[in-house]
Design an enzyme around this catalytic site. Sequence first.
Site, mmCIF file in Angstrom:
data_model
loop_
_atom_site.group_PDB
_atom_site.id
_atom_site.type_symbol
_atom_site.label_atom_id
_atom_site.label_comp_id
_atom_site.label_asym_id
_atom_site.label_seq_id
_atom_site.Cartn_x
_atom_site.Cartn_y
_atom_site.Cartn_z
ATOM 1 N N ARG A 56 -29.288 22.977 -192.766
ATOM 2 C CA ARG A 56 -28.475 22.114 -193.631
ATOM 3 C C ARG A 56 -29.337 21.663 -194.797
ATOM 4 O O ARG A 56 -30.574 21.709 -194.706
ATOM 5 C CB ARG A 56 -27.984 20.911 -192.843
ATOM 6 C CG ARG A 56 -27.087 21.321 -191.690
ATOM 7 C CD ARG A 56 -26.224 20.183 -191.180
ATOM 8 N NE ARG A 56 -25.296 20.679 -190.185
ATOM 9 C CZ ARG A 56 -25.394 20.452 -188.880
ATOM 10 N NH1 ARG A 56 -26.370 19.708 -188.413
ATOM 11 N NH2 ARG A 56 -24.511 20.948 -188.040
ATOM 12 N N ARG A 121 -43.363 40.745 -159.550
ATOM 13 C CA ARG A 121 -42.329 39.718 -159.794
ATOM 14 C C ARG A 121 -40.928 40.291 -159.581
ATOM 15 O O ARG A 121 -39.983 39.568 -159.305
ATOM 16 C CB ARG A 121 -42.478 39.161 -161.217
ATOM 17 C CG ARG A 121 -41.695 37.892 -161.446
ATOM 18 C CD ARG A 121 -42.015 37.254 -162.776
ATOM 19 N NE ARG A 121 -41.505 38.033 -163.914
ATOM 20 C CZ ARG A 121 -41.609 37.650 -165.197
ATOM 21 N NH1 ARG A 121 -42.190 36.509 -165.493
ATOM 22 N NH2 ARG A 121 -41.131 38.393 -166.161
ATOM 23 N N ARG A 132 -42.308 45.193 -172.334
ATOM 24 C CA ARG A 132 -43.094 43.960 -172.219
ATOM 25 C C ARG A 132 -44.589 44.244 -172.293
ATOM 26 O O ARG A 132 -45.339 43.481 -172.886
ATOM 27 C CB ARG A 132 -42.763 43.247 -170.904
ATOM 28 C CG ARG A 132 -41.377 42.621 -170.904
ATOM 29 C CD ARG A 132 -41.255 41.633 -169.782
ATOM 30 N NE ARG A 132 -39.907 41.143 -169.559
ATOM 31 C CZ ARG A 132 -39.300 40.250 -170.314
ATOM 32 N NH1 ARG A 132 -39.909 39.766 -171.379
ATOM 33 N NH2 ARG A 132 -38.073 39.855 -170.029
#
Length: 183
Positions: A56, A121, A132
Amino acid sequence: MYTRYLSRLFSAMAGPRPVVLSGPSGAGKSTLLKKLLKEYEGIFGFSVSHTTRSPRPGEENGNMYGTSKASVQAVKDKNLICVLDIDMQGVRAVKTTDLNPIYVFIQPPSMNILEKRLRDRKTESEESLQKRLHAAQVDMVISKDPGIFDVVIVNDSLDDAYGKLKDALIEEIKKVQKTNLSS
Ligand code: ADP
């Protein structure tokens, strides 16, 4: 005397410095953060991210990839250390603001160990794992640029890494604890 009083007053009003936690996926950011939140209840806060919109008027550089400066300031205003778990692009965006966080990079001990942790994991497909690992390699190089991170922590032994993270944040943690006690 008076100047010192005023500068202390203003820095207290501005709230505690936020903390940026960055590092490759699988480096251990969530694991370390979980320990921190458990040991220090009521000290840390999170900014509420929102959908990306254009800034804004008057909100120059206010929009940092879904984390607005205003939402970070709102956490500071509550006298909480705002945690920003962000990628390198986010780090660059935060750098353009006056939020003045403590920049911490969490680094895996080696690429092989990172790969093992990501595999163990069990959250990644082979494709996302490769992506990754590639991104991690890029981040590891960038993190060596002087002047980006205040602290680089190698997450080998979890306890050692956690100790280093606490060392990096203890000054801000103490400030919050002190203000909470006196209010
Ligand atoms: P991130 O949040 O950075 O993506 P996580 O916290 O999810 O990383 O950690 C990735 C994996 O590595 C998890 O399974 C976690 O339990 C494990 N892990 C984290 N830190 C260590 C450590 N110091 N030693 C061994 N395993 C770890």
